[in-house]
Write an enzyme that holds these catalytic residues in place. Structure first.
Site, short mmCIF file in Angstrom:
data_model
loop_
_atom_site.label_atom_id
_atom_site.label_comp_id
_atom_site.label_asym_id
_atom_site.label_seq_id
_atom_site.Cartn_x
_atom_site.Cartn_y
_atom_site.Cartn_z
N ASP A 17 -7.65 8.04 21.01
CA ASP A 17 -8.04 9.40 21.10
C ASP A 17 -6.58 10.24 20.87
OD1 ASP A 17 -9.84 11.82 21.61
OD2 ASP A 17 -8.51 12.02 23.33
N GLU A 53 -7.06 8.12 15.94
CA GLU A 53 -7.83 9.23 15.63
C GLU A 53 -6.43 10.22 15.12
OE1 GLU A 53 -10.59 12.67 17.43
OE2 GLU A 53 -9.11 11.88 18.66
#
Length: 724
Positions: free
Chosen positions: A346, A382
């Site tokens: 993330d 990401e």
């Protein structure tokens, strides 16, 4: 030293020096070693918690390299514990030790209890015992029954992004007690569904132990998504069907074992960029009280506050060796002890910030590259954060794959009919070589997706122009405003048959595009059965049927499920849709040989591997690519000109395909290429029909009517040589 007995009291025993490594609580079959790092501490106490909630403190007198440790013989799995750290409290200098806080082990492998959202967690000098969670000593032994990692290459991978609770909470075939749990994921009903879609890897939204934000609890909400981690070695205990302390570890392992036995890999969405302790007003539950300046990025001109590249209040200090060690030890633990197959990081750009700018060659990426364990699993970034210069799509090192945000945006724009998208669409459809080839990566480096947990579901993408996040209690201010969505004429639910038919067709168009693009496809859970969040594009706090997968809708959207299975089955059956290398578009070596040359090469090997056509059947020119209003084109994929060998060095041959993309708002006649590309073409997938099936065959140079906003896939069905 103390030991729990059957009466729930504690029996005193001796305390041995123990070892500084491994960090955390490590049970060896006879006793448990406890170890915690703190450079700022003046004294550390291990706190053993009995069944009645009482506390027994044991000073950790052994210190090696700022690691405080002891070994407690006969302390067994199930024992609850925490730490108290004595040291300076001076927030203006970034020092936040507070011995009144029962602190959680950064290396805890299981946690028990709940946070009471009590003021003591936020107040200096207020004891948090009874208001915070505790660590739990776990039994590391588990019968893996010969478990082996599937180790699928990226070009054979199909990822399914899912939420443990959301995927399983309403499935009628899963027993009530298993819904919302790891055991629910392992249930045959879920595994069979994944296999029917051709899924080879399930990417689980955060399962590291996380906490629910006080501000959400005050509004009657919860942190559903789980991007609020604090326990990087522990599976979230609320997802365990077995309520016993530490049972989540065994249940998680059993889930992985079941998925592996079906050939499905397990990828974890991990949040190493920040923790649930939040900003300077957040709760003190672990890292902040153990060594605030070591674990967090502090503002250089004001150490009382945190650098925040994540929008959540803090950022982990990846410049500090012990923070890097925590991350790397966590990754290795999930691979070696929990048998997971990869990670999606993330806001991964945050991990590359050694100073302020994103550095592609930062220490973290160097460590990953050199690690013999972590470097061998799937690593998905990401590739952005909320800081300046944080959008880094295409800029990660060669070992990494990336969520391709440009693919998402381009596919959405193309199918909603935005002008000047043809060139960009062609690049994204063929694997985004402009982003990945320069770093030695292959098409699989592009994790292609149209929808993900963050944003609209596929059904909402074709049903709403605007976000509708009022249920989140933030006056619809949260969530992305630029969704590149289109409601097909009416905002939200409707019974209008034309609008409903268009929404269904748009859904099929995007699923088919995803399935047949070069790269690694990722499907969002529930998109195959029309899951809706009623226009909420930021459902992070919606632990409710609004976010859960509505399995009751499976019947209503049975045709869409059938179509999705057919689209991914087509991908699986044909290597031309999942090449390991990029297209080169050039003729092969046979192109210059004279007619009649005898060769062992298969028919068509001398033709180019890809060709682009206008709807009129002429090959695309520069002018055609630059025609801003054009929304339609066709692409020929030559299955007889796949350059890369198979896994055993064999020549890979496949059927050839013609894909006709019509994003125009009216039907168009597409000219099938001349006989040099093939004599006959049969419909392989038709997005204008509910299930994708259509029985039709066309000769070379024929015209094919492609409905408005529709993708038609034709397969070459003759065996004559292709001769361009």
């Amino acid at each position: 030293m103390v030991r729990p007995d059957t009466s729930g009291e504690m029996t005193p025993l001796g305390v041995w020096p123990g070892a500084a490594y491994p960090l955390g609580a490590t049970y060896d079959g006879a006793g448990t070693n406890f170890s915690v790092f703190s450079e700022v501490a003046e004294q550390v106490e291990l706190c053993l918690i009995d069944r009645a909630g009482g506390e027994h403190r044991i000073p950790l007198d052994e210190v090696d390299g700022y690691v405080w440790h002891a070994y407690l013989p006969t302390v067994a799995p199930g024992q609850r514990y925490g730490f108290r750290v004595h040291g300076p409290y001076d927030p203006a200098r970034g020092l936040r030790c507070d011995s009144s806080k029962l602190l959680l082990d950064p290396y805890g492998k299981a946690f028990a209890g709940t946070f009471a959202a009590d003021a003591t967690l936020h107040t200096y000098g207020a004891d948090t015992l009874g208001h915070t969670m505790t660590g739990v000593v776990v039994n590391p032994y588990f019968d893996w029954a010969g478990d082996r990692a599937p180790r699928r290459p990226y070009h054979e991978t199909v990822i399914y992004e899912a939420h443990v609770k959301g995927l399983t909470m309403t499935h009628p075939a899963i027993p009530q007690r298993l819904r919302g749990t790891y055991a629910g994921i392992a249930h045959p009903a879920i595994i069979d569904h994944l296999l029917s879609l051709g899924v080879t890897a399930i990417e689980l939204m955060p399962v590291h132990q996380f906490l629910h934000d006080r501000i959400l609890l005050d509004r009657g909400l919860r942190n559903y998504w789980g991007y609020n981690s604090f326990g990087y070695l522990a599976p979230h205990h609320e997802y365990a069907a077995d309520p016993r302390a530490g049972a989540a570890v065994t249940e998680f392992k059993a889930m992985v074992r079941a998925l592996h036995s079906a050939g499905i890999e397990v990828i974890l969405d991990v949040v190493y960029n920040h923790t649930g302790e939040g900003n300077y007003l957040g709760p003190t539950i672990g890292l902040r009280g153990i060594d605030n300046a070591a674990y967090y990025r502090l503002a250089e001109d004001d150490p009382a506050h945190y650098m925040d590249y994540t929008g959540t209040g803090n950022s982990l200090n990846v410049r500090h060796p012990h923070t890097l060690q925590l991350i790397m030890d966590s990754l290795r633990y999930w691979i070696l002890d929990m048998h997971v197959d990869g990670f999606r990081f993330d806001l991964a750009a945050t991990l590359a910030r050694e100073l302020h700018d994103v550095d592609r060659l930062s220490t973290f990426f160097d460590l990953v590259q050199q690690d013999p364990v972590v470097s061998q699993v799937k690593l998905i970034a990401e590739p952005w954060d909320v800081g300046e210069g944080g959008y880094q799509v295409g800029n990660f090192p060669g070992l990494w794959t990336e969520w391709n945000g440009k693919y998402r945006d381009t596919v959405r724009d193309y199918w909603r009919g935005r002008p000047a998208t043809l060139g960009e669409f062609a690049s994204r459809f063929t694997g985004s070589s402009d982003l990945y080839e320069a770093t030695g990566r292959r098409p699989g480096a592009s994790i292609n997706f149209v929808t993900a947990h963050d944003g609209f579901t596929l059904r909402d993408l074709v049903s709403y122009n605007d976000k509708h996040n009022h249920a989140n209690g933030e006056d619809n201010r949260d969530g992305e405003n630029d969704n590149r969505s289109w409601n097909c004429g009416i905002e939200g639910p409707t019974d209008d048959p034309e609008v409903c038919a268009l929404r269904d067709r748009q859904s099929r168009n995007m699923i088919a595009t995803l399935a047949l693009s070069q790269g690694t496809p990722m499907l969002l859970h529930g998109d195959e059965i029309g899951r809706t969040q009623q226009g909420n594009n930021n459902a992070y706090c919606q632990d409710s049927p609004l976010s859960w997968m509505d399995w009751g809708a499976a019947q209503k959207y049975a045709d869409l499920l059938t179509f999705t299975r057919a689209a991914f089955a087509l991908r699986h059956a044909h290597p031309v849709f999942r090449r390991r290398r990029f297209f080169d578009g050039r003729p092969g070596t046979l192109a210059d040989e004279p007619p009649g040359t005898v060769s062992d090469e298969p028919p068509g090997a001398h033709a180019g591997d890809i060709a682009w056509f206008t709807p009129g059947g002429t090959e695309m020119t520069t002018a055609d690519w630059n025609t801003g209003f054009a929304r339609s084109l066709a692409v020929f994929l030559n299955g007889e000109a796949i350059a890369e060998p198979g896994p055993h060095g064999e020549r890979v041959r496949d059927d050839s395909f013609l894909l006709c993309f019509n994003a125009h708002d009216a039907p168009l006649e597409f000219a099938v290429p001349g006989p040099e590309f093939g004599a006959y073409w049969t419909v392989a997938l038709d997005c204008s029909t509910p299930t994708g099936r259509a029985d039709a065959t066309y000769p070379a140079a024929a015209t094919v009517a492609v409905p408005a906003r529709c993708l038609l896939v034709l397969r070459r069905t003759d065996s004559t040589p292709i001769s361009r």
